[in-house]
Design an enzyme around this catalytic site. Structure first.
Site, short mmCIF file in Angstrom:
data_model
loop_
_atom_site.label_atom_id
_atom_site.label_comp_id
_atom_site.label_asym_id
_atom_site.label_seq_id
_atom_site.Cartn_x
_atom_site.Cartn_y
_atom_site.Cartn_z
CD GLU A 224 -40.37 16.23 99.81
OE1 GLU A 224 -42.25 16.59 99.96
OE2 GLU A 224 -40.05 17.12 99.53
CD GLU B 103 -44.07 18.84 103.13
OE1 GLU B 103 -43.91 19.22 101.71
OE2 GLU B 103 -42.48 19.07 103.29
#
Length: 442
Positions: free
Chosen positions: A167, A347
């Site tokens: 991320e 995720e």
């Protein structure tokens, strides 16, 4: 939901964590400080005033945690390495004691037949590099490539995948855009320049890891979402288009198309990043897989105050809308726009205000959340998206960044005072779900 969703027999099932959120051992065995060590000890940065010094004490309790994974029957474990544990200053000497910890962890995983999926960077830059400018300093990208090469040289034939970043949107926008995350800078121009250096570091690391000849699949993990206009108004539609361009396409286009999206560049104006002539050539490296983290969609309203989504399925404890259809929509949109490698959902999960009741932790909402998202994932796969695995976030309740220990994402409850682990109902459900997958595939 009770409808069962069958996945292919070779589909990979896993759980995920990150180093700073669970390891503890903040200065154990020569580990250097990271920006999150520094940030979490600064007054007012973490909502509950906590820090990651101990966290889940995974540094000492990893055999118990791997045994829990084995008991769940997962195929795979995605975790990050703490850069400052293996290279305390982010450059210079390697810390053999730090590498020894990850060697022990890999050995333990191998003993239980669980494949390892390493992330090199999950937001915890060595403080020594931050002192020299951090990700705003272009040189950090080259230090990251050195670190990546060393990890790949040592462990590249013992792990299934290596991700460069987790991320990078968060590193840039929350770390440098609004000061919500370490290092705590609020400067739009800096955040955009940082995003470029993160992408450059990814490309340089891919080249460095391939040069050492490891057998691991190499890729990157991006948090992504659809951006939906709240109404049919031109203002809402324009806001949604820009949001998608500045978030999803901003990281995807350089990797897959060798450029930044024109809409985002135009919108950034004088804050656009400084790009050196060969940068996109370095960034646009072939990746073996794309990791996608999905939690929610962006709901874009130009009204004042902004119009809010209906949240028909409710919200998580983070205040995020539960919107499983967004996962299908996102994956189909990516498939239409890019020549994609295989995808892992690296995720997906939810925060819930869980507590132990008579020795058990009921979390029905999390089970429903995961079931619905798995159905949405299968819908995308049936429409041609090549997804090869799913990692549930997270194995353990943990240090949830600036929320401290107030938010619980785990399928295993952690009593932070005693470090006792208690499997939540979602963990028992996940075990049974994986058993059913295998029985039906047999």
């Amino acid at each position: 939901m009770t409808e069962f969703t069958q996945f292919p027999p070779d589909f990979l099932w896993g759980v995920a964590t990150s180093a700073f959120q669970i390891e503890g051992g903040a200065s154990a065995d020569g580990k250097g400080p990271s920006i999150w060590d520094t940030f979490s000890h600064r007054n007012g940065t973490v909502i509950d005033g906590s820090n990651g010094d101990i966290a889940c004490d995974h540094y000492h309790r990893y055999p118990e945690d791997v045994a829990i994974m084995a008991g769940l029957g997962v195929d795979a474990y995605r975790f990050s390495m703490a850069w400052s544990r293996v290279q305390p200053a982010g450059k210079g000497d390697w810390n053999e004691a730090g590498f020894a910890f990850y060697d022990r962890l890999l050995t333990e995983l191998d003993k239980h037949g669980i494949s390892a999926h390493i992330t090199l960077y999950h937001w915890d830059l060595p403080q020594g590099l931050q002192d020299e400018g951090g990700w705003l300093n272009r040189a950090t990208a080259y230090r990251f490539a050195d670190y990546a090469a060393e990890v790949a040289r040592r462990f590249g034939n013992r792990v299934k995948t290596i991700s460069t970043h987790n991320e990078p949107w968060c590193t840039a926008n929350l770390g440098y855009g609004n000061a919500q995350f370490a290092p705590g800078v609020a400067d739009l121009k800096q955040s955009i320049q940082v995003s470029h250096h993160l992408l450059l570091s990814h490309g340089l690391a891919m080249q460095a890891m391939r040069a050492v000849g490891s057998s691991a699949q190499l890729g990157i993990v991006l948090n992504q979402w659809t951006a939906d206009p709240a109404t049919d108004s031109a203002a809402d539609k324009a806001m949604a288009e820009f949001e998608y361009a500045r978030s999803v396409q901003w990281f995807m286009d350089p990797i897959f198309k060798g450029r930044y999206p024109a809409l985002a560049l135009q919108g950034h104006g004088e804050n656009a990043p400084e790009v050196h002539p060969e940068d996109f050539k370095d960034i646009q490296q072939k990746i073996d897989f794309l990791g996608v983290n999905y939690y929610f969609r962006a709901y874009c309203s130009a009204e004042t105050p902004p119009r809010q989504p209906e949240c028909k399925l409710g919200k998580t404890d983070m205040g995020w809308e539960i919107y499983p259809d967004g996962l299908t929509e996102l994956l189909l949109k990516l498939k239409a726009e890019y020549d994609l490698p295989p995808i892992y959902i690296t995720e997906n999960g939810m925060a819930s205000p869980d507590s132990v009741v008579n020795g058990e932790v009921p979390d029905t909402a999390r089970i429903d959340f995961v079931e619905r998202h798995l159905k949405a994932l299968k819908d995308a796969m049936q429409q041609g998206v090549n997804v090869q695995g799913y990692f549930l976030w997270s194995l353990l309740d943990n240090f949830e960044w600036n929320s401290g220990y107030a938010k619980r994402f785990g399928i295993v409850h952690v009593d932070y005072a005693t470090q006792k682990r208690t499997l939540k109902h979602s963990a028992h459900w996940y075990r049974a779900y994986l058993q059913q997958q295998r029985q039906r595939a047999a």
